[in-house]
Design a protein around this motif. Structure first.
Motif, PDB file in Angstrom:
ATOM      1  N   ARG A 210      -5.778  -0.943  -8.207  1.00 44.24           N
ATOM      2  CA  ARG A 210      -5.478  -0.152  -7.171  1.00 44.24           C
ATOM      3  C   ARG A 210      -4.861   1.435  -7.597  1.00 44.24           C
ATOM      4  O   ARG A 210      -5.229   2.323  -7.055  1.00 44.24           O
ATOM      5  CB  ARG A 210      -4.472  -0.687  -5.973  1.00 44.24           C
ATOM      6  CG  ARG A 210      -5.018  -1.733  -5.314  1.00 44.24           C
ATOM      7  CD  ARG A 210      -4.490  -1.929  -3.963  1.00 44.24           C
ATOM      8  NE  ARG A 210      -4.638  -3.058  -3.316  1.00 44.24           N
ATOM      9  CZ  ARG A 210      -4.295  -3.634  -2.156  1.00 44.24           C
ATOM     10  NH1 ARG A 210      -3.064  -3.178  -1.842  1.00 44.24           N
ATOM     11  NH2 ARG A 210      -4.651  -4.696  -1.789  1.00 44.24           N
TER      12      ARG A 210
ATOM     13  N   SER B 227      -3.114   3.857   4.249  1.00 47.57           N
ATOM     14  CA  SER B 227      -2.735   2.616   4.077  1.00 47.57           C
ATOM     15  C   SER B 227      -2.311   2.081   5.201  1.00 47.57           C
ATOM     16  O   SER B 227      -2.719   0.661   5.302  1.00 47.57           O
ATOM     17  CB  SER B 227      -1.225   2.866   3.423  1.00 47.57           C
ATOM     18  OG  SER B 227      -1.255   3.231   2.218  1.00 47.57           O
TER      19      SER B 227
ATOM     20  N   ARG C 162      -2.042   9.483   1.830  1.00 49.19           N
ATOM     21  CA  ARG C 162      -2.035   8.091   1.678  1.00 49.19           C
ATOM     22  C   ARG C 162      -1.707   7.144   2.549  1.00 49.19           C
ATOM     23  O   ARG C 162      -1.746   5.939   2.488  1.00 49.19           O
ATOM     24  CB  ARG C 162      -1.556   7.938  -0.010  1.00 49.19           C
ATOM     25  CG  ARG C 162      -2.339   8.733  -0.891  1.00 49.19           C
ATOM     26  CD  ARG C 162      -2.202   8.181  -2.306  1.00 49.19           C
ATOM     27  NE  ARG C 162      -2.864   9.034  -3.422  1.00 49.19           N
ATOM     28  CZ  ARG C 162      -4.221   8.596  -3.823  1.00 49.19           C
ATOM     29  NH1 ARG C 162      -4.903   7.476  -3.096  1.00 49.19           N
ATOM     30  NH2 ARG C 162      -4.903   9.440  -4.292  1.00 49.19           N
ATOM     31  N   PHE C 163      -0.345   7.586   2.911  1.00 41.66           N
ATOM     32  CA  PHE C 163       0.389   6.519   4.099  1.00 41.66           C
ATOM     33  C   PHE C 163      -0.439   6.271   5.020  1.00 41.66           C
ATOM     34  O   PHE C 163      -0.556   5.056   5.567  1.00 41.66           O
ATOM     35  CB  PHE C 163       1.709   7.095   4.332  1.00 41.66           C
ATOM     36  CG  PHE C 163       2.656   7.101   3.186  1.00 41.66           C
ATOM     37  CD1 PHE C 163       2.842   6.238   2.214  1.00 41.66           C
ATOM     38  CD2 PHE C 163       4.340   7.353   3.661  1.00 41.66           C
ATOM     39  CE1 PHE C 163       3.808   6.027   1.133  1.00 41.66           C
ATOM     40  CE2 PHE C 163       5.324   7.186   2.670  1.00 41.66           C
ATOM     41  CZ  PHE C 163       5.028   6.491   1.738  1.00 41.66           C
TER      42      PHE C 163
ATOM     43  N   SER D 202       0.789   4.134  -2.783  1.00 41.22           N
ATOM     44  CA  SER D 202       0.624   5.517  -2.529  1.00 41.22           C
ATOM     45  C   SER D 202       1.441   6.265  -3.234  1.00 41.22           C
ATOM     46  O   SER D 202       1.129   7.425  -3.512  1.00 41.22           O
ATOM     47  CB  SER D 202       0.872   5.611  -0.945  1.00 41.22           C
ATOM     48  OG  SER D 202      -0.031   4.833  -0.308  1.00 41.22           O
ATOM     49  N   ILE D 203       2.728   6.151  -3.300  1.00 48.28           N
ATOM     50  CA  ILE D 203       3.733   6.848  -4.042  1.00 48.28           C
ATOM     51  C   ILE D 203       3.248   7.089  -5.471  1.00 48.28           C
ATOM     52  O   ILE D 203       3.378   7.865  -6.101  1.00 48.28           O
ATOM     53  CB  ILE D 203       5.338   6.258  -3.802  1.00 48.28           C
ATOM     54  CG1 ILE D 203       5.470   6.228  -2.375  1.00 48.28           C
ATOM     55  CG2 ILE D 203       6.166   7.203  -4.549  1.00 48.28           C
ATOM     56  CD1 ILE D 203       6.795   5.623  -2.158  1.00 48.28           C
TER      57      ILE D 203
ATOM     58  N   LYS E 152      -0.358  15.128  -0.166  1.00 57.70           N
ATOM     59  CA  LYS E 152      -1.039  13.954  -0.654  1.00 57.70           C
ATOM     60  C   LYS E 152      -0.495  12.463  -0.141  1.00 57.70           C
ATOM     61  O   LYS E 152      -0.949  11.459   0.028  1.00 57.70           O
ATOM     62  CB  LYS E 152      -0.869  13.962  -2.030  1.00 57.70           C
ATOM     63  CG  LYS E 152      -1.763  15.016  -2.606  1.00 57.70           C
ATOM     64  CD  LYS E 152      -1.508  15.134  -4.272  1.00 57.70           C
ATOM     65  CE  LYS E 152      -2.248  16.213  -4.809  1.00 57.70           C
ATOM     66  NZ  LYS E 152      -3.587  16.480  -4.431  1.00 57.70           N
ATOM     67  N   LEU E 153       0.947  12.569  -0.013  1.00 59.94           N
ATOM     68  CA  LEU E 153       1.579  11.197   0.107  1.00 59.94           C
ATOM     69  C   LEU E 153       1.387  10.766   1.721  1.00 59.94           C
ATOM     70  O   LEU E 153       1.310   9.687   2.127  1.00 59.94           O
ATOM     71  CB  LEU E 153       3.203  11.152  -0.222  1.00 59.94           C
ATOM     72  CG  LEU E 153       3.790   9.917  -0.032  1.00 59.94           C
ATOM     73  CD1 LEU E 153       3.409   8.975  -1.016  1.00 59.94           C
ATOM     74  CD2 LEU E 153       5.570  10.235  -0.470  1.00 59.94           C
TER      75      LEU E 153
ATOM     76  N   ARG F  84       0.948  -1.242  -0.277  1.00 59.26           N
ATOM     77  CA  ARG F  84      -0.055  -0.091  -0.095  1.00 59.26           C
ATOM     78  C   ARG F  84       0.940   1.213   0.093  1.00 59.26           C
ATOM     79  O   ARG F  84       0.523   2.402  -0.677  1.00 59.26           O
ATOM     80  CB  ARG F  84      -0.865  -0.058   1.317  1.00 59.26           C
ATOM     81  CG  ARG F  84      -2.070  -0.996   1.054  1.00 59.26           C
ATOM     82  CD  ARG F  84      -3.293  -0.532   1.836  1.00 59.26           C
ATOM     83  NE  ARG F  84      -4.378  -1.687   2.015  1.00 59.26           N
ATOM     84  CZ  ARG F  84      -5.405  -1.685   1.120  1.00 59.26           C
ATOM     85  NH1 ARG F  84      -5.182  -0.902  -0.116  1.00 59.26           N
ATOM     86  NH2 ARG F  84      -6.004  -2.613   1.124  1.00 59.26           N
ATOM     87  N   PHE F  85       1.959   1.188   0.798  1.00 59.51           N
ATOM     88  CA  PHE F  85       3.032   2.315   0.572  1.00 59.51           C
ATOM     89  C   PHE F  85       3.493   2.538  -0.861  1.00 59.51           C
ATOM     90  O   PHE F  85       3.481   3.735  -1.145  1.00 59.51           O
ATOM     91  CB  PHE F  85       4.060   2.178   1.590  1.00 59.51           C
ATOM     92  CG  PHE F  85       3.930   2.577   3.092  1.00 59.51           C
ATOM     93  CD1 PHE F  85       2.456   3.266   3.455  1.00 59.51           C
ATOM     94  CD2 PHE F  85       4.917   2.649   4.070  1.00 59.51           C
ATOM     95  CE1 PHE F  85       2.346   3.107   4.882  1.00 59.51           C
ATOM     96  CE2 PHE F  85       4.375   2.795   5.262  1.00 59.51           C
ATOM     97  CZ  PHE F  85       3.466   3.301   5.442  1.00 59.51           C
TER      98      PHE F  85
ATOM     99  N   GLN G 257       0.465   6.433  -6.882  1.00 59.12           N
ATOM    100  CA  GLN G 257      -0.986   7.168  -6.969  1.00 59.12           C
ATOM    101  C   GLN G 257      -0.677   8.559  -6.991  1.00 59.12           C
ATOM    102  O   GLN G 257      -1.310   9.544  -7.676  1.00 59.12           O
ATOM    103  CB  GLN G 257      -1.821   6.947  -6.022  1.00 59.12           C
ATOM    104  CG  GLN G 257      -2.556   5.456  -6.118  1.00 59.12           C
ATOM    105  CD  GLN G 257      -3.214   5.275  -4.887  1.00 59.12           C
ATOM    106  OE1 GLN G 257      -2.952   5.045  -3.786  1.00 59.12           O
ATOM    107  NE2 GLN G 257      -4.851   4.808  -5.182  1.00 59.12           N
TER     108      GLN G 257
ATOM    109  N   GLN H 150      -6.051   1.161   6.186  1.00 58.33           N
ATOM    110  CA  GLN H 150      -6.623  -0.054   5.462  1.00 58.33           C
ATOM    111  C   GLN H 150      -6.090  -1.356   6.011  1.00 58.33           C
ATOM    112  O   GLN H 150      -6.850  -2.369   5.898  1.00 58.33           O
ATOM    113  CB  GLN H 150      -6.286   0.318   3.991  1.00 58.33           C
ATOM    114  CG  GLN H 150      -7.159   1.339   3.394  1.00 58.33           C
ATOM    115  CD  GLN H 150      -6.672   1.828   1.968  1.00 58.33           C
ATOM    116  OE1 GLN H 150      -5.555   1.999   1.726  1.00 58.33           O
ATOM    117  NE2 GLN H 150      -7.420   1.534   1.021  1.00 58.33           N
ATOM    118  N   THR H 151      -4.834  -1.260   6.118  1.00 57.78           N
ATOM    119  CA  THR H 151      -4.237  -2.457   6.644  1.00 57.78           C
ATOM    120  C   THR H 151      -4.646  -3.004   7.738  1.00 57.78           C
ATOM    121  O   THR H 151      -5.023  -4.318   8.014  1.00 57.78           O
ATOM    122  CB  THR H 151      -2.478  -2.397   6.653  1.00 57.78           C
ATOM    123  OG1 THR H 151      -1.957  -1.922   5.316  1.00 57.78           O
ATOM    124  CG2 THR H 151      -1.886  -3.692   6.912  1.00 57.78           C
TER     125      THR H 151
END
Lengths: 386, 386
Positions: A308, B217, B213-214, A217-218, B209-210, A213-214, A220, B220-221
């Motif tokens: 994703r 992540s 998202r992290f 994330s980058i 943004k990053l 997911r990380f 995206q 979500q996990t």
């Protein structure tokens, strides 16, 4: 998830007007060698900011480190380090200047026969001369990792080096520097960071959910910000996200506990060594054919990536995986980057055979996450990229 | 994105059978104080693994550090450190043991009047006695950060401390330890890590943004693995993702460049101090009323969270934001955690006023990402959580 060790002691100083903080990071009694590249820092004001911040420090300068830092040039810098009793290195530049500085950090205190050994004998540097960086070009992630790639012109070789002693002590990341970066370098930076993530992600699942997911994330974030980074008007917010994404793409974090590929880089490096093609563009040349050639091995991850990152929801598993490859190629093209070797040179015939021969000569028997790609496989992949 | 500095030098050693690596991390001439909690490490085999790894090292032991490490107990450990000329601390435990060890690392070389000052005068520790950890309970993230929370029983206070000198030199994270953790602690760990992320994410957008998202992540996990972590059969893969998510939730990375809240923790700490409720459960008690009370300020982020973490696609902005709060409460309940103060004590009347009074007495005028929540606001939020 695989077992792993992770340690990254680099101090990141991120944001607007942070170059002046240099003076808090470098010991006042240090004898500093300031390293830079082609001189753009003298035009965009970064050089002046650095000199102002370090007004009270003893500085010697060494400019002219070229893209794909060359051993021959760096050996000249090494002479200056010895002659001036330099104690601290400061890289002001992009990945090439920083990589060159890492080589010098290692070479300055290496006590073997010749510093060339560091590159050819895979000597890991446990302790180097201390150094910091002022990043002027987001792309390689070198500002927060301990690896470097050095070129030797006379043999057209590009070789990797590294070790725990080669993390920068600090790196200053001021997104304002993005303002003066030429379009071509911005395109390269986006493609470079994107491919760095792919190399650590597009393998096979070990159920490392957070690392996946990380990585996504980058990817995206890069996809989302690329248009704003490339547009003419400078956008500080986009520049910030671009800069931090490039650093996080290759600071070690997302590769921990997962298999990594790096075959695209191994092949791409040869294209740079042979034809002088920009590093990032060589990666864009190889990616599609590498993923297509290794389709079965990477299919599961390609689907996850497609779903994703690219919101691909339709079609069979194979359909989705192929669509994900296609989206990647389209992304490179949207950046303005050509994805075939023939877009860059007319003299591509024989390239695949030459690279196969080089890998064979070096005894590289297995590339990729399964160490299963032979020089013969490489030949086929490169040929698909013509 | 806001300006930030980031440096985290802790070495993580992650995976199966890694406790034996202790011997490579602690100097052989060190005089080690081994700190642990209630003694579960003697039942689950971790104690034996540690002793075997350090067979050739001079070790003194100090057990019995309670949950919410108490100043009084730690002062006993400090006496041992002085009497035995201890040079290295080894925490084998969860967040409480590690936090207690951080206090001792600071106190061991503090030269002020009384170590209590470190807590009450906000003294940052630039250099502490070196220490490492063997994590036995994923939850707090203390194994890879430089902060700690210490309780003083006689005054029912919970106070924070920290500083760059308080990063563990190394932390060993072997997911196998999850096998012997009681269900209640697993529930707490999942809720604790989840709320840590929320505190650094559920604020307002600065277009980082990053980081967003992290954070998503990790959320979500945690949502994805929670059922596998809680089921009776030990699942190494789920345990690995759980452990790494808890560490990444509070090692400093996701809070860099963004506003953070931490009001839930400030209120939750008081509930632990007053009623001895498990830390993680106090967070679950406060979250819903905090987000409901501050709905307008957090609405935009609540929607993003709802869409990306909970796949909420229907309804107005307000609908989505409220649904996101509801999903959060449902998540806590699915973990087996009650979310109202009255689920834990019948004597809750007056709690809100008491906490308001404590905050007023301490001079805490503004909590949250805007430093705008007054003690009176806090009173209302706590009352909503009855």
């Amino acid at each position: 998830m695989n077992n792993f060790e992770f340690k990254n002691p680099t101090k990141i100083i991120f944001g607007k007007d942070t170059i002046e903080k240099l003076k808090e990071e470098i010991p006042t009694d240090a004898k500093v060698l300031l390293l830079y590249g082609g001189g753009s820092i003298k035009k965009n004001g970064i050089y002046d900011q650095v000199k102002t911040a370090l007004a009270n420090v003893d500085i010697t300068e060494f400019g002219g480190i070229p893209a794909n830092p060359e051993y021959e040039t760096l050996m000249e810098a090494l002479k200056v380090i010895k002659a001036k009793n330099i104690t601290y290195l400061l890289a002001v530049g992009g990945g090439s200047v920083i990589d060159g500085t890492k080589f010098l950090s290692a070479a300055a205190i290496y006590d073997g026969d010749t510093p060339w050994d560091i590159l050819t004998k895979n000597i890991r540097t446990e302790k180097g001369m201390p150094f910091g960086t002022v990043l002027t070009l987001p792309a390689t992630g070198s500002e927060m990792n301990s690896g470097a790639v050095i070129t030797r012109k006379e043999t057209k070789e590009k070789l990797a080096m590294g070790g725990p002693g080669l993390f920068p002590q600090f790196s200053i990341l001021d997104p304002e520097v993005v303002k003066s970066i030429p379009q071509r370098q911005l395109e390269n930076g986006l493609a470079d960071a994107f491919t760095h993530v792919l190399e650590q992600y597009m393998t096979y699942s070990v159920d490392a959910k957070l690392q996946d997911r990380f990585a996504e994330s980058i990817l995206q974030t890069l996809v989302e910000i690329a248009p704003s980074v490339l547009k003419d008007d400078f956008d500080y917010k986009a520049a910030s996200n671009f800069m931090w994404s490039c650093t996080m793409a290759l600071n070690g974090l997302i590769q921990k506990g997962v298999p990594t590929d790096w075959a695209i880089h191994a092949m791409g490096h040869e294209l740079t060594a042979l034809y002088g093609i920009d590093h990032a563009r060589t990666l864009a040349i190889i990616t599609e054919s590498h993923y297509t050639y290794n389709f079965e091995a990477k299919k599961e991850k390609l689907v996850q990536y497609g779903e994703r990152v690219w919101n691909i929801t339709e079609g069979s598993v194979d359909d989705k995986a192929y669509a994900a490859i296609e989206k990647t190629t389209e992304f490179f093209k949207a950046l303005g980057i050509d994805t075939k070797l023939s877009d860059y040179t007319n003299e591509y015939e024989g390239t695949a055979e030459e690279i196969q021969k080089r890998f064979t000569d070096r005894g590289w028997t297995g590339l990729g996450e399964h160490q299963s790609l032979s020089p013969e496989n490489v030949e086929k992949i490169v040929k698909m990229a013509y």
